[in-house]
Design an enzyme around this catalytic site. Structure first.
Site, PDB file in Angstrom:
ATOM      1  N   ARG A  38       0.762  -1.137   0.043  1.00 30.54           N
ATOM      2  CA  ARG A  38      -0.025  -0.124  -0.020  1.00 30.54           C
ATOM      3  C   ARG A  38       0.940   1.382   0.107  1.00 30.54           C
ATOM      4  O   ARG A  38       0.689   2.376  -0.403  1.00 30.54           O
ATOM      5  CB  ARG A  38      -0.817  -0.086   1.168  1.00 30.54           C
ATOM      6  N   LYS A 196     -20.067 -15.842   1.955  1.00 28.80           N
ATOM      7  CA  LYS A 196     -21.499 -15.327   2.086  1.00 28.80           C
ATOM      8  C   LYS A 196     -21.985 -14.866   0.704  1.00 28.80           C
ATOM      9  O   LYS A 196     -21.584 -13.799   0.235  1.00 28.80           O
ATOM     10  CB  LYS A 196     -21.422 -14.475   3.264  1.00 28.80           C
ATOM     11  N   GLY A 348      -9.989  -8.794  -1.121  1.00 31.94           N
ATOM     12  CA  GLY A 348      -8.695  -9.024  -0.499  1.00 31.94           C
ATOM     13  C   GLY A 348      -8.573 -10.559  -0.630  1.00 31.94           C
ATOM     14  O   GLY A 348      -7.055 -11.076  -0.664  1.00 31.94           O
ATOM     15  N   GLY A 371     -13.234  -3.441  -0.088  1.00 31.70           N
ATOM     16  CA  GLY A 371     -14.761  -2.949   0.133  1.00 31.70           C
ATOM     17  C   GLY A 371     -15.153  -1.931  -0.577  1.00 31.70           C
ATOM     18  O   GLY A 371     -16.259  -1.821  -1.374  1.00 31.70           O
TER      19      GLY A 371
END
Ligand code: AMP
Length: 391
Positions: A38, A196, A348, A371
């Site tokens: 990052r 999920k 991720g 996200g």
């Protein structure tokens, strides 16, 4: 000629360039940085600001502190940045107030403020806090794609108060997702996986209107298979989402979107790497759980991927963290890497899988935000992007 955008739209010479970066890096128990991707990702923007005569004043969060947390101070991050830049970085002990304003003005070269999440109100987007950040800069650059889905004081708050633009990293992310979501070369194939189905329902709904083929693998596939009437043994299932899955399958049919689900599986009797395991046909025998896609499914998915002109991948095909259940994710990863079309990997876990396989250099765009990339796939506007005054 088109109007200038991003960093090209601003005169940076002699300017204090307040910059939001995403240096939320992983650290070991001694605070040593274990992955500096990052920090490296923001270097082009920082170097460009320096080259144009601007003074970068960097702000980022690290971890999830509630108030000041000595373990989450940014000194190791500033040190690593300084090593990567080959130039000194002045790290301040706070991020707002007259002392910080004075110290930032007096310092030469790159300045790094303290962890913005030490400030009460940061994550709530407090406007007064955003005003105190804004006093530190003449212009604002957002280069933190990974936090751009958050309406926080140091992201969208300060962007609304200063002339503000996207940095090079954010610009690259925006362009990649626009290419995929707005004018994809066809066939456009999306691959969704992960645990999920409930986390990805909005993504599925938005993508169905855009893709030609949707591959669904991983734990989330089993709610779909149960909705189709198949036996799934003790595989992961969200029973309260069966109707939503049925509705998505019906919508796909109506829109002419081909949905590919697993047709065979690697099943285990327990959720562990050395569990008893075997290949299973489409209908899973009782007492067994699917932890990976099977060999026929690997072939079905990878053949489809090879023919796509645009591929978007988010989420693993199985429990790839365990070596015994990695093959499905590895095959799909290799197929995406070999695909000659435009390929984007976000999220991720799929990024981790691509890195684990050493395939990163073969992917056209690897997103730096899990996200944030999911929210773009859901069709949402990100606060950190729409708040910029010069888009
Ligand atoms: P997500 O955070 O929703 O993207 O899910 C990622 C996680 O899904 C990873 O930790 C995988 O191990 C897990 N996963 C993938 N496939 C399965 C499966 N068939 N059963 C249980 N967990 C799975």
């Amino acid at each position: 000629m088109s109007a200038k955008t991003g960093l090209d739209a601003l005169d940076l010479a002699q300017k204090r360039v307040l910059m939001r970066v995403d240096f939320n890096v992983p650290q070991d128990e001694h605070g040593a940085i274990t992955d500096d991707t990052r920090i490296r990702a923001a270097l082009p923007t920082i170097q460009e600001v320096l080259k144009k005569g601007g003074k970068p004043i960097l702000m980022t969060h690290l971890g999830r502190p509630k108030g000041v947390d000595e373990k989450l101070r940014l000194d190791p991050v500033a040190k690593r940045l300084s090593e990567l830049l080959g130039a000194p970085v002045t790290k301040l002990q706070d991020s707002t107030g007259p002392e910080v304003e004075k110290a930032a003005a007096a310092a030469t070269g790159v300045v790094m403020l303290e962890n913005v999440r030490f400030n009460k109100g940061e994550t709530k987007g407090d406007v007064e806090l955003a005003k105190s950040y804004a006093k530190l800069g003449d212009v604002f650059v957002n280069d933190a794609f990974g936090t751009s889905h958050r309406d926080e004081s140091s992201v969208s708050g300060v962007a609304r108060l200063l002339p503000s633009v996207a940095g090079r990293l954010l610009e690259k992310e925006i362009a990649a997702f626009a290419r995929v979501l707005e004018k994809p070369e066809r066939p456009f194939l999306a691959i969704l996986g992960g645990a999920k189905v409930s986390d990805k329902l909005l993504v599925i709904d938005n993508l169905l209107a855009k893709v030609d083929v949707l591959i669904i693998g991983g734990g989330m596939a089993y709610t779909f298979l149960k909705a189709q009437g198949h036996a799934i043994g003790k595989s992961l299932c969200e029973d309260d989402r069966l109707d939503t899955c049925k509705a998505a399958l019906a919508k796909a049919k109506e829109l002419g979107v081909e949905i590919l689900l697993p047709i065979d599986h690697v099943v285990a009797d327990e959720f562990k790497n050395d569990a008893r395991s075997k290949n299973s046909p489409l209908d899973i025998p009782g007492g067994w759980m699917a932890l990976d896609i099977g060999p026929k499914t690997r072939k079905l998915f990878t053949d489809k991927i090879a023919g796509a002109k645009t591929v978007m991948w988010n989420g693993p095909m199985g429990v790839f963290e365990m070596e015994s259940f990695r093959q499905g994710t590895a095959s799909v990863g290799r197929a995406v890497a070999d695909c000659e079309g435009y390929t984007v990997v976000g999220g991720g876990d799929s990024v981790a899988a691509i890195e684990l396989l050493g395939l990163a250099s073969k992917i056209k765009h690897i997103s730096t935000g899990g996200g944030a990339s999911l929210e773009l796939l859901e069709g949402k506007a990100l606060p950190g992007i729409v708040s910029l005054s010069i888009p």
